[in-house]
Scaffold this motif. Sequence first.
Motif, PDB file in Angstrom:
ATOM      1  N   PHE A 124       0.826  -1.195   0.000  1.00  0.00           N
ATOM      2  CA  PHE A 124       0.000   0.000   0.000  1.00  0.00           C
ATOM      3  C   PHE A 124       0.868   1.256   0.000  1.00  0.00           C
ATOM      4  O   PHE A 124       1.986   1.249   0.527  1.00  0.00           O
ATOM      5  N   PRO A 125       0.354   2.353  -0.583  1.00  0.00           N
ATOM      6  CA  PRO A 125       1.115   3.613  -0.560  1.00  0.00           C
ATOM      7  C   PRO A 125       1.187   4.172   0.853  1.00  0.00           C
ATOM      8  O   PRO A 125       0.538   3.675   1.778  1.00  0.00           O
ATOM      9  N   SER A 126       1.973   5.232   1.021  1.00  0.00           N
ATOM     10  CA  SER A 126       2.102   5.849   2.340  1.00  0.00           C
ATOM     11  C   SER A 126       0.762   6.387   2.805  1.00  0.00           C
ATOM     12  O   SER A 126      -0.105   6.743   1.999  1.00  0.00           O
ATOM     13  N   ALA A 127       0.602   6.454   4.129  1.00  0.00           N
ATOM     14  CA  ALA A 127      -0.652   6.953   4.683  1.00  0.00           C
ATOM     15  C   ALA A 127      -0.913   8.393   4.245  1.00  0.00           C
ATOM     16  O   ALA A 127      -2.051   8.787   3.980  1.00  0.00           O
ATOM     17  N   ARG A 128       0.158   9.184   4.147  1.00  0.00           N
ATOM     18  CA  ARG A 128      -0.008  10.587   3.745  1.00  0.00           C
ATOM     19  C   ARG A 128      -0.578  10.693   2.338  1.00  0.00           C
ATOM     20  O   ARG A 128      -1.516  11.451   2.092  1.00  0.00           O
ATOM     21  N   TYR A 129      -0.012   9.909   1.413  1.00  0.00           N
ATOM     22  CA  TYR A 129      -0.528   9.969   0.046  1.00  0.00           C
ATOM     23  C   TYR A 129      -1.934   9.386  -0.033  1.00  0.00           C
ATOM     24  O   TYR A 129      -2.804   9.916  -0.740  1.00  0.00           O
ATOM     25  N   ALA A 130      -2.159   8.283   0.689  1.00  0.00           N
ATOM     26  CA  ALA A 130      -3.475   7.643   0.628  1.00  0.00           C
ATOM     27  C   ALA A 130      -4.574   8.605   1.072  1.00  0.00           C
ATOM     28  O   ALA A 130      -5.625   8.707   0.426  1.00  0.00           O
ATOM     29  N   TRP A 131      -4.339   9.331   2.167  1.00  0.00           N
ATOM     30  CA  TRP A 131      -5.365  10.267   2.637  1.00  0.00           C
ATOM     31  C   TRP A 131      -5.473  11.496   1.735  1.00  0.00           C
ATOM     32  O   TRP A 131      -6.548  12.106   1.634  1.00  0.00           O
ATOM     33  N   SER A 132      -4.373  11.851   1.057  1.00  0.00           N
ATOM     34  CA  SER A 132      -4.460  12.930   0.064  1.00  0.00           C
ATOM     35  C   SER A 132      -5.378  12.524  -1.082  1.00  0.00           C
ATOM     36  O   SER A 132      -6.194  13.313  -1.564  1.00  0.00           O
ATOM     37  N   LEU A 133      -5.258  11.267  -1.502  1.00  0.00           N
ATOM     38  CA  LEU A 133      -6.132  10.760  -2.565  1.00  0.00           C
ATOM     39  C   LEU A 133      -7.584  10.764  -2.111  1.00  0.00           C
ATOM     40  O   LEU A 133      -8.479  11.167  -2.874  1.00  0.00           O
ATOM     41  N   VAL A 134      -7.830  10.333  -0.868  1.00  0.00           N
ATOM     42  CA  VAL A 134      -9.197  10.355  -0.341  1.00  0.00           C
ATOM     43  C   VAL A 134      -9.742  11.780  -0.348  1.00  0.00           C
ATOM     44  O   VAL A 134     -10.904  12.020  -0.725  1.00  0.00           O
ATOM     45  N   SER A 135      -8.919  12.763   0.041  1.00  0.00           N
ATOM     46  CA  SER A 135      -9.364  14.156   0.099  1.00  0.00           C
ATOM     47  C   SER A 135      -9.742  14.683  -1.280  1.00  0.00           C
ATOM     48  O   SER A 135     -10.767  15.363  -1.440  1.00  0.00           O
ATOM     49  N   VAL A 136      -8.933  14.363  -2.277  1.00  0.00           N
ATOM     50  CA  VAL A 136      -9.225  14.829  -3.642  1.00  0.00           C
ATOM     51  C   VAL A 136     -10.516  14.196  -4.156  1.00  0.00           C
ATOM     52  O   VAL A 136     -11.381  14.884  -4.732  1.00  0.00           O
ATOM     53  N   ILE A 178      -9.606   3.810  -3.522  1.00  0.00           N
ATOM     54  CA  ILE A 178      -9.410   3.949  -2.077  1.00  0.00           C
ATOM     55  C   ILE A 178      -9.140   2.587  -1.440  1.00  0.00           C
ATOM     56  O   ILE A 178      -8.281   2.460  -0.557  1.00  0.00           O
ATOM     57  N   ALA A 179      -9.847   1.556  -1.889  1.00  0.00           N
ATOM     58  CA  ALA A 179      -9.635   0.215  -1.331  1.00  0.00           C
ATOM     59  C   ALA A 179      -8.213  -0.269  -1.579  1.00  0.00           C
ATOM     60  O   ALA A 179      -7.666  -1.034  -0.766  1.00  0.00           O
ATOM     61  N   ASP A 180      -7.596   0.160  -2.673  1.00  0.00           N
ATOM     62  CA  ASP A 180      -6.227  -0.242  -2.981  1.00  0.00           C
ATOM     63  C   ASP A 180      -5.179   0.580  -2.235  1.00  0.00           C
ATOM     64  O   ASP A 180      -3.979   0.315  -2.365  1.00  0.00           O
ATOM     65  N   CYS A 181      -5.594   1.574  -1.490  1.00  0.00           N
ATOM     66  CA  CYS A 181      -4.660   2.421  -0.742  1.00  0.00           C
ATOM     67  C   CYS A 181      -4.584   2.075   0.738  1.00  0.00           C
ATOM     68  O   CYS A 181      -3.713   2.607   1.447  1.00  0.00           O
ATOM     69  N   PHE A 182      -5.491   1.219   1.221  1.00  0.00           N
ATOM     70  CA  PHE A 182      -5.564   0.950   2.655  1.00  0.00           C
ATOM     71  C   PHE A 182      -5.709  -0.541   2.916  1.00  0.00           C
ATOM     72  O   PHE A 182      -6.474  -1.215   2.210  1.00  0.00           O
ATOM     73  N   PRO A 183      -5.023  -1.065   3.929  1.00  0.00           N
ATOM     74  CA  PRO A 183      -5.277  -2.446   4.347  1.00  0.00           C
ATOM     75  C   PRO A 183      -6.669  -2.558   4.956  1.00  0.00           C
ATOM     76  O   PRO A 183      -7.291  -1.556   5.306  1.00  0.00           O
ATOM     77  N   SER A 184      -7.121  -3.778   5.096  1.00  0.00           N
ATOM     78  CA  SER A 184      -8.517  -4.002   5.466  1.00  0.00           C
ATOM     79  C   SER A 184      -8.907  -3.336   6.776  1.00  0.00           C
ATOM     80  O   SER A 184     -10.002  -2.796   6.895  1.00  0.00           O
ATOM     81  N   GLU A 185      -8.002  -3.358   7.778  1.00  0.00           N
ATOM     82  CA  GLU A 185      -8.392  -2.832   9.086  1.00  0.00           C
ATOM     83  C   GLU A 185      -8.467  -1.315   9.122  1.00  0.00           C
ATOM     84  O   GLU A 185      -8.897  -0.737  10.115  1.00  0.00           O
TER      85      GLU A 185
END
Length: 476
Positions: free
Chosen positions: A24-36, A146-153
């Motif tokens: 998975f990508p970094s948490a910072r990038y993942a949440w940036s993607l969610v924000s956009v 988004i599902a591909d940016c975060f582990p299940s938990e």
Amino acid sequence: MSTRPECACRLEKNMGTPLMNKRFPSARYAWSLVSVLFCASVVSYLDRYILSLFVGPIRSELSLSDTQVSLLQGVAFALFYAVMGLPFGRLVDRYTRKNLIVAGILVWSATTMLCGVSTNFWQLFFARMGVGVGEACLGPAAFSMIADCFPSERRGRALATYNMSNYVGVGASLLFGGLIITLLSSSNGSAPGAMLGLQGWRVAFVASALPGVLLAFVVLALKEPKRNELMRTRGDASSNRVALWSFLSARRSAFICVYTVYALTAMVGYIIVAWAPSFYMRHFHMRPADVGLSMGVLAIIAGMGGCLFSGYLSDRWVSSGAHGGRFRIPLLWWPVAFVSIIGMTQIPNAMASLFCLGVLTFGSALGLSSAPAVIQDAVPNQLRGQAAALHFIFAGLIGLSLGPTAVAMVTDYVVHDPSRVGVSLQVVIVPLSLIGFVTCWIGQSRYHRVRAELMTLLETGGNRFTSADAAGEQPG
């Protein structure tokens, strides 16, 4: 099915290991993607609902009937939004998702502008159809990315945060429309649109479309996430395609429960959006402006709260290996719906009734925001776009077409009194709450087994995944 439910608990707890997180990508990038993507969704709701705020002036200028207005609000948008969902879902599962979102944003923004320059019913109808077609791509693509940016938990919180856009978008459309009306009414002809001889509703359509054009370039700059949790098949190892209908039909009882629960949840939401304003105006004699402001604020505050709590609770249940996982969330929502709709329609005080509406909105957000993660967790990556699209199809066709109409028919043919629309709301929503709860209760073990089986297959590389689920070009 040979997989024991305990297997899901063990595998869920292992999802947070460092080895798994490397995918998975970094948490910072993942949440940036969610924000956009959240911003893109808010803009889509703004463009979707802006028509409902200007029905009066549009109807007057274009000489439309009530039936034509209802077609613009319903069939022109909702039908094509639902019908195009599955084809777009297949594209999402096979091609670069961010490019599909960019294309969708540009299409719905351009057609929203065309709404603002339409001069007759059919021009406005086809423009609204274009808005529906453009927006049909966003949900399935956003859920998959988004599902591909975060582990299940941690996936529940991310998808629930994105899902807050449903409520922020509705509230923003009410507030934005009110702002446009206020500016135009106080400008005394000095506003840019007024000086060009444009009607206020035309200015509103063009203004609401502009943020989407800018946002398309932001989405284009996103990095496409690597696809995780792909299923390997025996029948077609080169493409690893999975047939949607074969996969779902082999697990039909679980998915029938899932899609039914969330279609009924969406139905209740559409009913409230369609008839709660009329209830407060007819029963409590509130002014339309006051109703719009009250419901707009409630939609944002209560909706966001319900989404955030849903994401936190569902992730906690997944991490602990709770039976049923995220699909336990609707078991909380349906009792809330049952109690709050009775309180909303029976309490004689307007403020207390609005409080119950806030509780109902919170519960609706709690239940509905769990849908993306529940569905994404139960299918392999190759089917995430299509499985999400089916959710939108059932929610749109069943929820939008049957829900508001059912309340209207009860009012017209059972209670025979428009002022008693609160009774109609009870007659429709109370049985839906009971049916939804029972269906969700029945589906707990079924969903848990499907999730356990999928996680085992992903963990073992799909060695037990048979050719019956392997895909050709056409599903089923």
